[in-house]
Scaffold this motif. Sequence first.
Motif, PDB file in Angstrom:
ATOM      1  N   TRP A  70      65.798  58.598 108.811  1.00 20.22           N
ATOM      2  CA  TRP A  70      65.607  59.469 109.982  1.00 20.22           C
ATOM      3  C   TRP A  70      66.547  59.200 111.138  1.00 20.22           C
ATOM      4  O   TRP A  70      66.847  60.093 111.915  1.00 20.22           O
ATOM      5  N   ARG A  71      67.022  57.980 111.272  1.00 21.74           N
ATOM      6  CA  ARG A  71      67.904  57.697 112.414  1.00 21.74           C
ATOM      7  C   ARG A  71      69.376  57.836 112.036  1.00 21.74           C
ATOM      8  O   ARG A  71      70.260  57.369 112.745  1.00 21.74           O
ATOM      9  N   GLY A  72      69.637  58.447 110.877  1.00 22.36           N
ATOM     10  CA  GLY A  72      71.030  58.623 110.460  1.00 22.36           C
ATOM     11  C   GLY A  72      71.578  57.301 109.937  1.00 22.36           C
ATOM     12  O   GLY A  72      70.829  56.415 109.526  1.00 22.36           O
ATOM     13  N   ALA A  73      72.911  57.149 109.973  1.00 23.55           N
ATOM     14  CA  ALA A  73      73.541  55.934 109.457  1.00 23.55           C
ATOM     15  C   ALA A  73      73.028  54.731 110.236  1.00 23.55           C
ATOM     16  O   ALA A  73      72.920  54.772 111.459  1.00 23.55           O
ATOM     17  N   GLN A  74      72.667  53.693 109.523  1.00 22.10           N
ATOM     18  CA  GLN A  74      72.148  52.510 110.201  1.00 22.10           C
ATOM     19  C   GLN A  74      72.479  51.256 109.398  1.00 22.10           C
ATOM     20  O   GLN A  74      72.626  51.322 108.174  1.00 22.10           O
ATOM     21  N   ALA A  75      72.588  50.146 110.095  1.00 20.15           N
ATOM     22  CA  ALA A  75      72.857  48.868 109.428  1.00 20.15           C
ATOM     23  C   ALA A  75      71.613  48.459 108.640  1.00 20.15           C
ATOM     24  O   ALA A  75      70.484  48.666 109.091  1.00 20.15           O
ATOM     25  N   ILE A  76      71.837  47.909 107.460  1.00 22.70           N
ATOM     26  CA  ILE A  76      70.701  47.487 106.633  1.00 22.70           C
ATOM     27  C   ILE A  76      70.407  46.029 106.964  1.00 22.70           C
ATOM     28  O   ILE A  76      70.860  45.098 106.289  1.00 22.70           O
TER      29      ILE A  76
END
Length: 258
Positions: free
Chosen positions: A71-77
């Motif tokens: 939901w927050r788009g591209a994000q660090a895992i």
Amino acid sequence: MAELDAIVRYLDTELRTAEVPDHEAAMNGLQLANDGRVTRVAAAVDFSAETVVGALRERADLLLVHHGMFWRGAQAIVARTYDRLRAAILGNLAVYSSHIPLDMHAELGNNVLLAKRLELTPSGSFGRWRGDVEIGVMGTCDLPTDDLAERVRAFSATFGTTAVITPFEPGRRSRRWAIITGAGASLDTLQEARERGIDTFIVGEGAHHTGVDAIESGIVVIYGGHYATETLGVRAAAARLEERFGVSSTFVNSPTGL
Ligand SMILES: [Zn+2]
């Protein structure tokens, strides 16, 4: 035992995953693979740490959700994002997400199923979304608004949610209703409700100002809770997979209280 690929192909076709418009970040369809086999499906409203744990506890190898992982788009895992992804991968749990395609499906959709649960019969769709797609449903009835409010209250209470209802006069009757589950109340949907002569609008949630707009428009809005109103679609889709593929299924209930 079923092939994950076959289940994904079936859901993509049935739900029209590629055609139905949605937020970019919804990323409808298979979001996380597993080793390719499915024996048990867990349905949940949200992808979350709790639903991943719940699905694994139930020995599911496919988690079917309405609100997916991105939901927050591209994000660090990292941090919580890493933890829940790691748990899913180690547990061989695939994740399939279906947002608006599942809201508006004619048989498995959250909206049509909520209408049915409230003993309302839709006569058409409602809730314009990006052009000519309509997410919700509408219809006619002749019921005390109080009765309709009570039906929603009872349903929402089963998920720990207290339905909120804009004020109305005693004895008021509902004759033209519309439903949009989830975040259904907005200035746009209320405008559409006015245009289409809706007197009672059932939604999951909406911003406070939607209540002011509703009161000034003579429309009663029944806010049944985002979570509660979106529990039906994923369960129906999981039940459909049982019938079609001979897998078993379960519902991982993880209410947000909202
Ligand atoms: Zn939602």
